[in-house]
Design a protein around this motif. Structure first.
Motif, PDB file in Angstrom:
ATOM      1  N   ASP A 246     -11.986  -1.209 -58.147  1.00  0.00           N
ATOM      2  CA  ASP A 246     -11.138  -1.918 -57.283  1.00  0.00           C
ATOM      3  C   ASP A 246     -10.255  -2.740 -58.305  1.00  0.00           C
ATOM      4  O   ASP A 246     -10.676  -3.438 -59.205  1.00  0.00           O
ATOM      5  N   LEU A 247      -8.993  -2.337 -58.211  1.00  0.00           N
ATOM      6  CA  LEU A 247      -7.955  -3.165 -59.250  1.00  0.00           C
ATOM      7  C   LEU A 247      -7.237  -4.075 -58.447  1.00  0.00           C
ATOM      8  O   LEU A 247      -6.168  -4.744 -59.065  1.00  0.00           O
ATOM      9  N   SER A 248      -7.831  -4.929 -57.520  1.00  0.00           N
ATOM     10  CA  SER A 248      -7.127  -6.054 -56.864  1.00  0.00           C
ATOM     11  C   SER A 248      -7.278  -7.497 -57.554  1.00  0.00           C
ATOM     12  O   SER A 248      -6.288  -8.254 -57.526  1.00  0.00           O
ATOM     13  N   GLY A 249      -8.234  -7.548 -58.513  1.00  0.00           N
ATOM     14  CA  GLY A 249      -8.539  -8.691 -59.220  1.00  0.00           C
ATOM     15  C   GLY A 249      -7.824  -8.800 -60.436  1.00  0.00           C
ATOM     16  O   GLY A 249      -6.850  -7.760 -60.905  1.00  0.00           O
ATOM     17  N   ARG A 250      -8.056  -9.634 -61.294  1.00  0.00           N
ATOM     18  CA  ARG A 250      -7.639  -9.900 -62.629  1.00  0.00           C
ATOM     19  C   ARG A 250      -7.973  -8.356 -63.791  1.00  0.00           C
ATOM     20  O   ARG A 250      -7.339  -7.997 -64.301  1.00  0.00           O
ATOM     21  N   ARG A 251      -9.255  -8.122 -63.481  1.00  0.00           N
ATOM     22  CA  ARG A 251      -9.814  -6.864 -64.305  1.00  0.00           C
ATOM     23  C   ARG A 251     -10.169  -5.958 -63.054  1.00  0.00           C
ATOM     24  O   ARG A 251     -10.682  -6.453 -62.063  1.00  0.00           O
ATOM     25  N   PRO A 252     -10.341  -4.866 -63.436  1.00  0.00           N
ATOM     26  CA  PRO A 252     -10.825  -3.932 -62.522  1.00  0.00           C
ATOM     27  C   PRO A 252     -12.396  -4.120 -62.372  1.00  0.00           C
ATOM     28  O   PRO A 252     -13.347  -4.640 -63.367  1.00  0.00           O
ATOM     29  N   VAL A 253     -12.830  -3.772 -61.136  1.00  0.00           N
ATOM     30  CA  VAL A 253     -14.569  -3.930 -60.750  1.00  0.00           C
ATOM     31  C   VAL A 253     -14.796  -2.606 -60.512  1.00  0.00           C
ATOM     32  O   VAL A 253     -14.232  -1.982 -59.422  1.00  0.00           O
ATOM     33  N   TYR A 254     -15.879  -2.144 -60.960  1.00  0.00           N
ATOM     34  CA  TYR A 254     -16.332  -0.542 -60.587  1.00  0.00           C
ATOM     35  C   TYR A 254     -17.624  -0.823 -59.923  1.00  0.00           C
ATOM     36  O   TYR A 254     -18.616  -1.766 -60.237  1.00  0.00           O
ATOM     37  N   THR A 255     -17.882  -0.152 -58.996  1.00  0.00           N
ATOM     38  CA  THR A 255     -19.027  -0.035 -58.346  1.00  0.00           C
ATOM     39  C   THR A 255     -19.619   1.366 -58.143  1.00  0.00           C
ATOM     40  O   THR A 255     -18.855   2.684 -57.962  1.00  0.00           O
ATOM     41  N   VAL A 256     -20.925   1.481 -58.258  1.00  0.00           N
ATOM     42  CA  VAL A 256     -21.697   2.835 -58.234  1.00  0.00           C
ATOM     43  C   VAL A 256     -21.783   3.377 -56.635  1.00  0.00           C
ATOM     44  O   VAL A 256     -22.175   2.264 -56.100  1.00  0.00           O
ATOM     45  N   LEU A 257     -21.309   4.241 -56.174  1.00  0.00           N
ATOM     46  CA  LEU A 257     -21.272   4.756 -54.914  1.00  0.00           C
ATOM     47  C   LEU A 257     -22.555   5.957 -54.690  1.00  0.00           C
ATOM     48  O   LEU A 257     -22.955   6.014 -53.685  1.00  0.00           O
ATOM     49  N   TYR A 258     -22.928   6.676 -55.823  1.00  0.00           N
ATOM     50  CA  TYR A 258     -23.864   7.667 -55.764  1.00  0.00           C
ATOM     51  C   TYR A 258     -24.400   7.900 -57.217  1.00  0.00           C
ATOM     52  O   TYR A 258     -23.481   7.748 -58.237  1.00  0.00           O
ATOM     53  N   SER A 259     -25.529   8.299 -57.312  1.00  0.00           N
ATOM     54  CA  SER A 259     -26.191   8.410 -58.844  1.00  0.00           C
ATOM     55  C   SER A 259     -26.613   9.863 -58.636  1.00  0.00           C
ATOM     56  O   SER A 259     -27.671  10.248 -57.749  1.00  0.00           O
ATOM     57  N   ASN A 260     -26.476  10.697 -59.600  1.00  0.00           N
ATOM     58  CA  ASN A 260     -27.187  11.984 -59.583  1.00  0.00           C
ATOM     59  C   ASN A 260     -28.050  12.240 -60.881  1.00  0.00           C
ATOM     60  O   ASN A 260     -27.395  11.843 -61.885  1.00  0.00           O
ATOM     61  N   LYS A 261     -29.310  12.110 -60.584  1.00  0.00           N
ATOM     62  CA  LYS A 261     -30.274  12.259 -61.649  1.00  0.00           C
ATOM     63  C   LYS A 261     -30.409  13.561 -62.155  1.00  0.00           C
ATOM     64  O   LYS A 261     -30.736  14.497 -61.614  1.00  0.00           O
ATOM     65  N   ALA A 262     -30.791  13.490 -63.663  1.00  0.00           N
ATOM     66  CA  ALA A 262     -31.012  14.711 -64.416  1.00  0.00           C
ATOM     67  C   ALA A 262     -32.391  15.457 -63.686  1.00  0.00           C
ATOM     68  O   ALA A 262     -33.065  14.621 -63.327  1.00  0.00           O
ATOM     69  N   SER A 263     -32.328  16.698 -63.467  1.00  0.00           N
ATOM     70  CA  SER A 263     -33.530  17.505 -62.915  1.00  0.00           C
ATOM     71  C   SER A 263     -34.013  18.608 -63.686  1.00  0.00           C
ATOM     72  O   SER A 263     -35.156  19.191 -63.310  1.00  0.00           O
ATOM     73  N   ILE A 264     -33.287  19.000 -64.739  1.00  0.00           N
ATOM     74  CA  ILE A 264     -33.869  20.293 -65.209  1.00  0.00           C
ATOM     75  C   ILE A 264     -34.784  19.768 -66.475  1.00  0.00           C
ATOM     76  O   ILE A 264     -34.143  19.028 -67.268  1.00  0.00           O
TER      77      ILE A 264
END
Length: 175
Positions: free
Chosen positions: A157-175
């Motif tokens: 989100d670039l609407s503020g003074r600094r970008p705000v990052y949000t995690v939408l999905y996480s893929n965990k290591a599996s092998i």
């Protein structure tokens, strides 16, 4: 929604990068350092997209084993008389393999993304002008490692003074 795929880094690596950012700041006439919460490694930049669910579905099929990231050196890009300074990461087999799996999966599904050559790095400072008596090689970075056990789809989100990052999905290591 502005999207990208990234790896979050360990607190130890973050501490080293924050230390280096302070050195950059104190050695510069001008610099805009990356906020602590925004330090990450981008694996693929998607940009504006309304296909979040399709991207998540694509990423959920990717399998990978845990691996280590390792800081290598400081690097920079010149931009109109200013510098973008980054912490370069070693091109380890695990990192290169994961990045290729992600970009191949996106291509196969017809999901557009910025397909420029992959340079593994963490952006530390933008719009930097170093003091005249400072050379970038004067600033040292320690070869700190960070274990990678997941990657994330993130929004920016670039609407503020600094970008705000949000995690939408996480893929965990599996092998």
């Amino acid at each position: 929604m502005r999207l990208f795929i990234a790896i979050q880094i360990s607190p130890e690596m973050k501490d080293e990068l924050l230390y280096v950012e302070n050195m950059i700041r104190s050695s510069s006439r001008k610099s805009s350092v990356t906020n602590e919460n925004n330090l990450h490694l981008t694996l693929a930049f998607i940009g504006e997209s309304d296909e979040k669910e399709r991207i998540i579905n694509t990423l959920s099929r990717i399998k990978f084993a845990p691996f280590e990231l390792k800081l290598s050196h400081l690097g920079s890009f010149s931009q109109r008389g200013e510098m973008l300074i980054y912490g370069a990461l070693e091109k380890t087999p695990g990192l290169i393999d994961l990045q290729k799996k992600i970009t191949s999966a996106l291509k196969q599904e017809g999901i557009s993304f910025d397909n420029k050559k992959f340079l593994p790095h963490i952006t530390l400072a933008r719009r930097t002008v170093l003091n005249e008596d400072t050379d970038l090689s004067d600033i040292k970075i320690m070869p700190v490692t960070s274990k990678v056990t997941s990657f994330e789809l993130m929004s920016s989100d670039l609407s503020g003074r600094r970008p705000v990052y949000t995690v939408l999905y996480s893929n965990k290591a599996s092998i």
